[in-house]
Structure formats: structure tokens, C-alpha cells
Design a protein around this motif. Structure first.
Motif, PDB file in Angstrom:
ATOM      1  N   SER A  51      15.928  71.082 -43.339  1.00 17.46           N
ATOM      2  CA  SER A  51      16.698  70.109 -44.117  1.00 17.46           C
ATOM      3  C   SER A  51      15.872  68.844 -44.381  1.00 17.46           C
ATOM      4  CB  SER A  51      17.980  69.740 -43.355  1.00 17.46           C
ATOM      5  OG  SER A  51      18.695  68.727 -44.037  1.00 17.46           O
TER       6      SER A  51
ATOM      7  N   ASP B  16       7.209  79.249 -46.035  1.00 14.02           N
ATOM      8  CA  ASP B  16       7.230  80.610 -46.583  1.00 14.02           C
ATOM      9  C   ASP B  16       5.818  81.109 -46.869  1.00 14.02           C
ATOM     10  OD1 ASP B  16       9.965  80.748 -46.418  1.00 14.02           O
ATOM     11  OD2 ASP B  16      10.316  80.209 -48.514  1.00 14.02           O
TER      12      ASP B  16
ATOM     13  N   ASP C 179      15.733  81.000 -40.951  1.00 16.08           N
ATOM     14  CA  ASP C 179      14.636  81.065 -41.915  1.00 16.08           C
ATOM     15  C   ASP C 179      14.359  79.685 -42.498  1.00 16.08           C
ATOM     16  OD1 ASP C 179      16.616  80.591 -43.824  1.00 16.08           O
ATOM     17  OD2 ASP C 179      16.752  82.694 -44.422  1.00 16.08           O
ATOM     18  N   SER C 180      13.488  79.638 -43.496  1.00 17.32           N
ATOM     19  CA  SER C 180      13.053  78.336 -44.021  1.00 17.32           C
ATOM     20  C   SER C 180      14.180  77.549 -44.691  1.00 17.32           C
ATOM     21  CB  SER C 180      11.901  78.532 -45.010  1.00 17.32           C
ATOM     22  OG  SER C 180      12.326  79.262 -46.146  1.00 17.32           O
ATOM     23  N   SER C 181      15.268  78.228 -45.045  1.00 15.26           N
ATOM     24  CA  SER C 181      16.395  77.506 -45.652  1.00 15.26           C
ATOM     25  C   SER C 181      17.051  76.551 -44.663  1.00 15.26           C
ATOM     26  CB  SER C 181      17.435  78.494 -46.185  1.00 15.26           C
ATOM     27  OG  SER C 181      18.065  79.192 -45.113  1.00 15.26           O
ATOM     28  N   LYS C 182      16.751  76.708 -43.390  1.00 17.51           N
ATOM     29  CA  LYS C 182      17.322  75.836 -42.363  1.00 17.51           C
ATOM     30  C   LYS C 182      16.548  74.521 -42.231  1.00 17.51           C
ATOM     31  CE  LYS C 182      20.230  79.083 -41.375  1.00 17.51           C
ATOM     32  NZ  LYS C 182      21.632  78.970 -41.854  1.00 17.51           N
TER      33      LYS C 182
ATOM     34  N   GLN D 201       9.981  73.966 -47.412  1.00 16.75           N
ATOM     35  CA  GLN D 201      10.367  75.380 -47.348  1.00 16.75           C
ATOM     36  C   GLN D 201       9.287  76.266 -47.953  1.00 16.75           C
ATOM     37  OE1 GLN D 201      14.343  76.206 -48.779  1.00 16.75           O
ATOM     38  NE2 GLN D 201      15.198  74.389 -47.792  1.00 16.75           N
ATOM     39  N   GLU D 202       8.722  75.817 -49.060  1.00 16.53           N
ATOM     40  CA  GLU D 202       7.620  76.556 -49.693  1.00 16.53           C
ATOM     41  C   GLU D 202       6.436  76.663 -48.729  1.00 16.53           C
ATOM     42  OE1 GLU D 202       4.170  75.847 -53.082  1.00 16.53           O
ATOM     43  OE2 GLU D 202       5.982  74.603 -53.123  1.00 16.53           O
TER      44      GLU D 202
END
Length: 353
Positions: free
Chosen positions: A45, A338, A40-43, A334-335
């Protein structure tokens, strides 16, 4: 950064370019978005990486804008791991100013405004190393913001009407999902080529968007059967080509709208992947079926620059209009992902380094 002012003649432009290049990148590192692990977007970096150095026939671009597209999400998730392996810098579309040129680079100079696309460019960064053949100079009256909003989606639509099925005067076209980003551009480009355009969409608001783009007829498939309406509009003859970005809910029925020897171009699946078909069904009208993608065309070093230059010229002449732009800082990548994945964006999403 050193500021150099020149009042030199044409013979000294090369010297000026080299001096500017030496005065340009003095830093050793930059901010970029790297994917070390799919997910997901947390990946995504946001980190410091070395500024790439340019080799033969390569150009270093100081990015002003980085385009965000749905294919970026697919790559982040690992769906396209062969093209985008782990530990790669994200992003395939950008625009900016040439900061440095490598050996053998001709016709592109330090300070030029350019745009580019490609799987090998890593555009989610302050600087990108771009193969020379992918670098497209932007016309004077096309801003870098507009240029970064143009190439990925614009080249998709341009390839479809210029190569996948070349539109000519009088060609009858059906565009499923005409109010979407690519659908809207397909409509404009088909009308530029004097095609007759029928579009389908779901609401009155989307109908208005399609009519503004130049559609001759618009069918609300939430209210009427698009097959019956298409046959009525074409006096039962059908259309020469269908561009379908909707997928499951329109794909199979679409074949009933085709004229003999007509072509079905599937390019998306907004409603889900289409059901499988038996190829023998194509025998009903000796139909052609293809899945449209600009990648095989924009991967051609001879064809890509030609098409990209022609596309930007249409933008410069105000013959091709794109929608609104939403700008998000690169640090907030990330925003951006998403919002795009959740279909909460308004128009094109651009990251700003």
C-alpha cells in the motif's frame, strides 16, 4: 524550504547544524509503502503516513534510493512475520541525506550522505528513522545510488569471506552459481584476499561474467560434472570451502568436493531447497556445515559499522564492482516486486521516492 548559507568556522558547526535542522522538515506526512496484510504485491500500500520523529541516538534520513531485495518479497508474503509484522513500513536498505539528528548523536550531522540496512528502518519511504549505529557515512566518491546498491548483498558476501569462513592467501574456494549477484561479489572478495577461486555456472555468457570477476577456473555444470572437474583442478585434494547459493541440484554432491575439515556454506536455494542429510555423513571428512546469513553479523552494533565501512571503502577504491541498476519510482513498488519475483530485472532494483 529555507536556504541557509554559512561561512562559519569550526566552532560554529554545531550551531549551523541545528539551524539547518530547524529549517528542514516542515511537512507532517510523507509517502511510504506499508503492508497491512500479507500476500502478493497487491498488498503493498503506497500511502500517506506521519514523518517519524527521532529519539535518542536516532537519525532521520531523507531517502534518495531504497534497495529492493528478495527478502522483501518473503516479508511481504508473511514468511518472516516475527521480524516483519503486519502494518509495518516495507524495506530494509536505503541511502540518502541526514535531515535531522536526535539527542546524543555524534559524528553524524545534518547534510551528511549516508547508507544503512536493518529490519527496523522502513526504507520504502521518503524519510526513514534509523538507529545511529546503523548509519554509515558514504565516501565522497561513492554516489548515493551506488551506496544503496551495495550494503545488503555486499554485506552478505563480505560476512561470508571475512567471518563465516575467513579467506586467506591460497584458500581454495568453490562458488556454486558464481555468476549470480552474491556469487559474483564472493568471487571478487575472495580474490582480493588472494584465494584460489573455482566457480560453477550454466552458460558461456555466465562463464565470461565469472572470469571478469577474477575466477581462476569456471566449470559449466551443464556440460561437465563439477565434482570430477573440481578434483582435477585441485589434484584430488578438494577445496577448503564451498559457498552454495544453488541448493538442491548442487548441495549434496558438493561434499564430494571438500578437502578434509572443509566447510560447506549454504546461503540460497535457487534450484530448490536441498534434500535433508544425516549429520553422520559429515564424519567422512570431519566437515563443517552452516547456513550463511549476514543478519547475525549486521545485528551486532560493534561489528556492523566496521564491516560496512570497510565494504564501502573497497567500492570507493574501485576494488569491488557491482552490476547494473534499475530505478523504479516508489509509487510503482508493485511493479518492482513483480519484476524481481519474476526474475525479469536487470541488476539491482532501486526505488526512488
Amino acid at each position: 524550504m529555507l536556504r541557509v548559507v554559512f561561512t562559519l568556522g569550526k566552532a560554529n558547526k554545531f550551531i549551523a547544524s541545528k539551524l539547518l535542522q530547524r529549517a528542514s522538515v516542515s511537512r507532517m506526512s510523507m509517502k511510504a509503502v506499508v503492508v497491512h496484510e500479507f500476500g502478493d504485491s497487491s498488498k503493498l500500500s503506497y500511502e500517506d503516513v506521519p514523518i517519524p520523529d527521532v529519539g535518542k541516538e536516532e537519525v532521520l534520513v531523507k531517502n534518495s534510493f531504497c534497495g529492493v531485495n528478495f527478502i522483501d518479497i518473503m516479508c511481504r508474503q508473511g514468511v518472516m512475520a516475527q521480524r516483519f509484522p503486519q502494518n509495518s513500513t516495507m524495506g530494509f536498505e536505503g541511502s540518502g541525506v541526514v535531515e535531522k539528528v536526535g539527542e546524543g548523536v555524534q559524528n553524524v550531522n545534518v547534510g551528511d550522505k549516508v547508507a544503512y540496512i536493518g529490519f527496523d528502518v522502513g526504507s520504502y519511504a521518503e524519510y526513514s528513522k534509523v538507529p545511529l549505529w546503523r548509519v554509515i557515512k558514504t565516501p565522497d566518491n561513492v554516489s548515493l545510488e551506488k551506496a544503496a546498491s551495495t550494503l545488503w548483498q555486499g554485506m552478505t558476501a563480505y560476512c561470508f569471506v571475512d567471518n563465516v569462513y575467513p579467506i586467506k592467501a591460497g584458500t581454495k574456494v568453490l562458488i556454486q552459481g558464481i555468476a549470480g549477484g552474491v556469487g559474483n561479489l564472493l568471487c571478487q572478495l575472495a580474490k582480493i584476499k588472494d584465494g584460489f577461486v573455482i566457480g560453477t555456472c550454466s552458460t558461456e555468457k555466465k562463464r565470461a561474467i565469472a572470469k571478469e570477476a577474477g575466477a581462476d577456473e569456471v566449470i559449466l555444470y551443464s556440460e561437465k560434472d563439477f565434482v570430477e572437474e573440481t578434483k582435477r583442478i585441485t589434484d584430488g585434494k578438494g577445496v577448503n570451502v564451498i559457498y552454495d547459493g544453488v541448493g538442491k541440484t548442487t548441495f549434496l554432491k558438493g561434499f564430494d568436493c571438500l578437502a578434509p575439515r572443509g566447510t560447506m556454506v549454504l546461503y540460497g536455494a535457487a534450484s530448490g531447497n536441498p534434500d535433508p542429510i544425516n549429520p553422520m555423513m559429515l564424519a567422512r571428512g570431519s566437515y563443517y556445515l552452516t547456513f550463511g546469513s549476514h543478519v547475525p553479523y549486521t545485528s551486532d552494533p560493534d561489528l556492523y559499522p566496521k564491516m560496512a565501512t570497510e565494504l564501502l571503502d573497497l567500492v570507493a577504491q574501485d576494488k569491488l564492482k557491482f552490476g547494473s541498476v534499475e530505478k523504479i519510482p516508489l509509487a510503482n513498488v508493485q511493479e518492482a516486486h513483480d519484476r524481481l519475483q519474476g526474475r525479469k530485472t536487470a541488476g539491482k532494483v532501486l526505488l526512488v521516492p
